[in-house]
Design an enzyme around this catalytic site. Structure first.
Site, PDB file in Angstrom:
ATOM      1  N   ARG A  53       3.634   7.826   1.281  1.00  0.00           N
ATOM      2  CA  ARG A  53       4.628   8.044   0.228  1.00  0.00           C
ATOM      3  C   ARG A  53       5.877   8.652   0.837  1.00  0.00           C
ATOM      4  O   ARG A  53       5.800   9.536   1.676  1.00  0.00           O
ATOM      5  CB  ARG A  53       4.075   9.059  -0.761  1.00  0.00           C
ATOM      6  CG  ARG A  53       3.453   8.476  -1.953  1.00  0.00           C
ATOM      7  CD  ARG A  53       3.082   9.646  -2.842  1.00  0.00           C
ATOM      8  NE  ARG A  53       1.834   9.388  -3.519  1.00  0.00           N
ATOM      9  CZ  ARG A  53       1.697   8.511  -4.475  1.00  0.00           C
ATOM     10  NH1 ARG A  53       2.720   7.809  -4.857  1.00  0.00           N
ATOM     11  NH2 ARG A  53       0.530   8.323  -5.041  1.00  0.00           N
ATOM     12  N   MET A  69       0.872  -1.159   0.000  1.00  0.00           N
ATOM     13  CA  MET A  69       0.000   0.000   0.000  1.00  0.00           C
ATOM     14  C   MET A  69       0.911   1.211   0.000  1.00  0.00           C
ATOM     15  O   MET A  69       1.826   1.295   0.795  1.00  0.00           O
ATOM     16  CB  MET A  69      -0.771  -0.051   1.310  1.00  0.00           C
ATOM     17  CG  MET A  69      -2.105   0.546   1.236  1.00  0.00           C
ATOM     18  SD  MET A  69      -2.896   0.370   2.802  1.00  0.00           S
ATOM     19  CE  MET A  69      -4.392   1.148   2.347  1.00  0.00           C
ATOM     20  N   CYS A  70       0.705   2.107  -0.922  1.00  0.00           N
ATOM     21  CA  CYS A  70       1.626   3.241  -0.975  1.00  0.00           C
ATOM     22  C   CYS A  70       0.857   4.446  -1.454  1.00  0.00           C
ATOM     23  O   CYS A  70       0.679   4.632  -2.651  1.00  0.00           O
ATOM     24  CB  CYS A  70       2.780   2.938  -1.903  1.00  0.00           C
ATOM     25  SG  CYS A  70       3.993   4.229  -1.934  1.00  0.00           S
ATOM     26  N   LEU A  71       0.365   5.229  -0.565  1.00  0.00           N
ATOM     27  CA  LEU A  71      -0.338   6.431  -0.987  1.00  0.00           C
ATOM     28  C   LEU A  71      -0.433   7.414   0.162  1.00  0.00           C
ATOM     29  O   LEU A  71      -0.128   7.069   1.303  1.00  0.00           O
ATOM     30  CB  LEU A  71      -1.734   6.096  -1.501  1.00  0.00           C
ATOM     31  CG  LEU A  71      -2.787   5.803  -0.460  1.00  0.00           C
ATOM     32  CD1 LEU A  71      -4.142   5.906  -1.120  1.00  0.00           C
ATOM     33  CD2 LEU A  71      -2.629   4.407   0.045  1.00  0.00           C
TER      34      LEU A  71
END
Lengths: 153, 507
Positions: free
Chosen positions: A95, A89-91
């Site tokens: 980030r 998960m990268c948001l």
């Protein structure tokens, strides 16, 4: 990892324990405190309601100057979670260029919960699921519920 | 392992500590301490540290790290650095108004490029030279007044005071601060309190429990940890071994507050064990308690046994529904077979398993399955068999098998057709090859003829040269050539002739 960083992780754990967001449980191993295991219930009212999801939060050595790495260990049908065995998960604040040292883990957990209620389509990691969410909401809900039944019971 | 004397003579110390180094000389010169030619990680660290020059000064003290201090009360959240989450240590203020510890700010900035330093909170540009200002005096005072515990609290120091004094306390007064051992070649640390006792870094074994440890730890061990030492019960003053203390408190001690046995049935009596025992004799609930406990255990056993059974029933029912589906596949899919719905009222949308069409109208299936509905309702078990992976896998397996069968049929069909095609094609190719062979043969004939014609021509030129002898042979050869066909001058018409004869074979 410096003693200060460890101390901060300990403090954040204490904070999470004091005000755990609803439907969440954190498994914390004092020997290896850089790896948290979070058990999260699908938020009520979302398509993931009734599911139990296992997440992993790994704190890098440079924490709090680098963001923690969040991954879903339970498969989930979600536009913002990669559909592989990593479940990464990268948001948003996760980030590397968005992360700020003052951010807290509780905020990360809250972010995940809110994303389960309302996925962030503009920042999707799985474009096909995002498309489906945009254009065929019924199909998306059906698939998501199906996955909850299959993997998250 | 049983050494009776608590302090062994110097010889024993050396042999126990330095046996691996194999240095048995100079007992008198090196009576105690570790082998100096065998550097431990600790020694390497010590020699690398700044203190290495004045190592003999017995000072190994490090000023306390304010980030790691333990605070007596939760500090005001406004005095906490957002990076380390501890109260500020030497705080600074950025022009944007955010405060950080000096050290935390340096950490945050060392990852950023020169000239592009930003505030960790608001990301506004900061010039490290100009924009970092000292904080107001009142903040520093508030920080100084926070009450902390001594960093050596774990070793036993009970000092609790304002933070401003902690440095002096640790560096000057605290008995538990570690200093270097008095023995000049022993590089281990010892608390300031025991410094005057000389080097205590040799192995002894506890006379009660025979565990081996360093001499400096022995006293502490005997006072708080040794299992074979006698100690007093906190509640009833009975003297017993530490080993037995736990079971004593749990089962025997008459002064420990225990509840009546009948609590599981509802008795609220709670008193010291002696009184509780008296009470239990007269309490009807306490007499009932064992029976209830038995019942409880039995119920739990049965529930555990029920779990796999419900799963099995679920799987079987699912199989049944898929069979029904196979038998009556043509029904409309709108009236879905409610395989999962009766037990999950919260999931109104159909799952793939209940897309199975019913043999009859939509109203019938719920009635046809009344038994599981009523039977299952008391067990509102979140993970019931229909949602299990096994169920899903089984249906998946079933559909896959159908698919495989279909594909196999198609394959055999395709194979037959391909065989036919190949055979037809090969027949035609064979014919073609025969034709080509015939053509090649014809050409070979022609080539023969041509070669012979050329030879003949050469011969005739030779005969023309010597005309006298050549007239008879030329006539003979001319005759033979006339028999085969026209001579070299007439090649083209003959070729065309042979071509035209082959015209039908070529296609």
């Amino acid at each position: 990892m410096s003693a200060g960083a460890k101390k901060r992780i300990m403090k954040e754990y204490g904070e999470c324990m004091a005000e755990t967001p609803a439907g969440m449980k954190i498994n914390f191993d004092e020997q290896n405190m850089t790896k948290w295991e979070v058990l999260m219930d699908g938020p009520d009212g979302s398509v993931y309601a009734g599911g139990h999801f296992k997440l992993e939060i790994i704190f890098p050595n440079e924490y709090p100057f680098k963001p923690p790495v969040v991954s879903f260990r339970t498969k989930i049908y979600h536009p913002n979670v990669s559909n592989d065995d990593k479940g990464s998960m990268c948001l948003g604040l996760l980030r590397p260029d968005e992360w700020k040292p003052p951010n807290k883990v509780v905020a990360v957990l809250r972010l995940i919960q809110s994303l389960m209620v309302e996925p962030n389509i503009d920042d999707a990691i799985e474009p096909s699921i995002a498309n489906e969410y945009k254009e065929n909401r019924k199909e998306f809900e059906k698939n998501a519920k199906d996955w909850v039944k299959r993997y998250a019971k | 392992m049983s050494s009776p004397e608590p302090i062994p003579p110097p010889n024993d110390r050396r042999s126990s500590r330095a046996s691996s180094a194999g240095m048995d000389t100079a007992d008198g010169i090196l009576p105690v301490g570790g082998p100096p030619n065998d550097p431990s990680p600790l020694q390497i660290r010590a020699s690398n540290s700044l203190n290495s020059k004045n190592r003999r000064s017995t000072i190994a003290k490090q000023p306390p790290d304010l980030h790691l201090l333990e605070y007596v009360s939760q500090p005001d959240s406004n005095l906490v650095c957002l990076i380390c989450h501890s109260p500020f240590d030497r705080p600074v203020q950025l022009f944007c108004g955010h405060f950080f510890c000096r050290e935390c700010l340096d950490h945050a900035w060392c990852a950023q490029q020169e000239g592009r330093k930003t505030c960790p909170t608001c990301r506004s540009r900061v010039d490290p030279e100009k924009d970092v200002r000292p904080v107001p005096k009142i903040i520093e005072t508030m920080l100084d007044e926070l009450v902390v515990k001594c960093p050596n609290a774990k070793s036993g120091c009970g000092w609790v005071e304002q933070r401003v004094n902690v440095n002096d306390h640790v560096m000057l007064y605290c008995e538990y601060t570690l200093v270097e051992c008095a023995q000049h070649d022993c590089r281990l640390h010892i608390s300031q309190k025991e410094f005057h006792k000389g080097c205590l870094h040799y192995t002894v074994s506890c006379e009660d429990c025979h565990t081996s440890m360093m001499k400096k730890d022995l006293e502490d061990h005997q006072r708080t940890a040794c299992a074979n030492r006698s100690t007093n019960c906190l509640h009833c003053d009975a003297s017993l071994l530490r080993l037995d203390l736990k079971t004593h408190i749990k089962d025997a001690c008459g002064k420990v507050i225990t509840p009546c046995q009948g609590t599981i049935v509802g008795c609220t009596f709670t008193a010291e064990r002696a009184q509780t025992n008296l009470h239990e004799k007269s309490c009807p609930m306490a007499t009932m308690a064992p029976h209830f406990r038995d019942q409880q255990a039995r119920i739990e056993r049965n529930e555990a046994r029920l779990e796999p059974l419900t799963r099995k029933v679920g799987i079987l029912e699912d199989g049944l529904s898929s069979i029904t589906n196979m038998l009556y596949p043509a029904n409309d899919s709108a009236s879905t077979f409610p395989v999962t719905n009766p037990w999950i009222p919260t999931s109104p949308t159909p799952s793939p398993s209940n897309l199975v069409p019913t043999p009859t109208s939509a109203s019938r299936p719920p009635r046809s399955h009344p038994y599981p509905k009523t039977h299952r309702s008391p067990f509102t078990n979140p993970s019931h068999p229909f949602d299990s992976q096994v169920h899903h896998l089984l249906t998946l397996h079933e559909s896959l098998r159908d698919e495989v069968n279909r594909i196999a049929n198609a394959l055999t069909d395709l194979e037959g057709r391909t065989n036919m095609m190949v055979m037809n094609e090969s027949q035609r190719t064979k014919d073609d090859m025969l034709h080509t062979n015939a053509a090649i043969n014809g050409m070979r004939h022609q080539l023969h003829w041509l070669i012979s014609a050329t030879l003949q021509q050469r011969n005739s030129t030779r005969t023309a040269a010597n005309a006298a002898s050549g007239s008879t042979s030329g006539a003979r050869q001319g005759g033979s050539a006339a028999r085969q066909g026209p001579s070299a001058g007439f090649h083209a018409p003959l070729r065309r002739l042979s071509d035209s004869t082959r015209q039908d074979t070529k296609l």
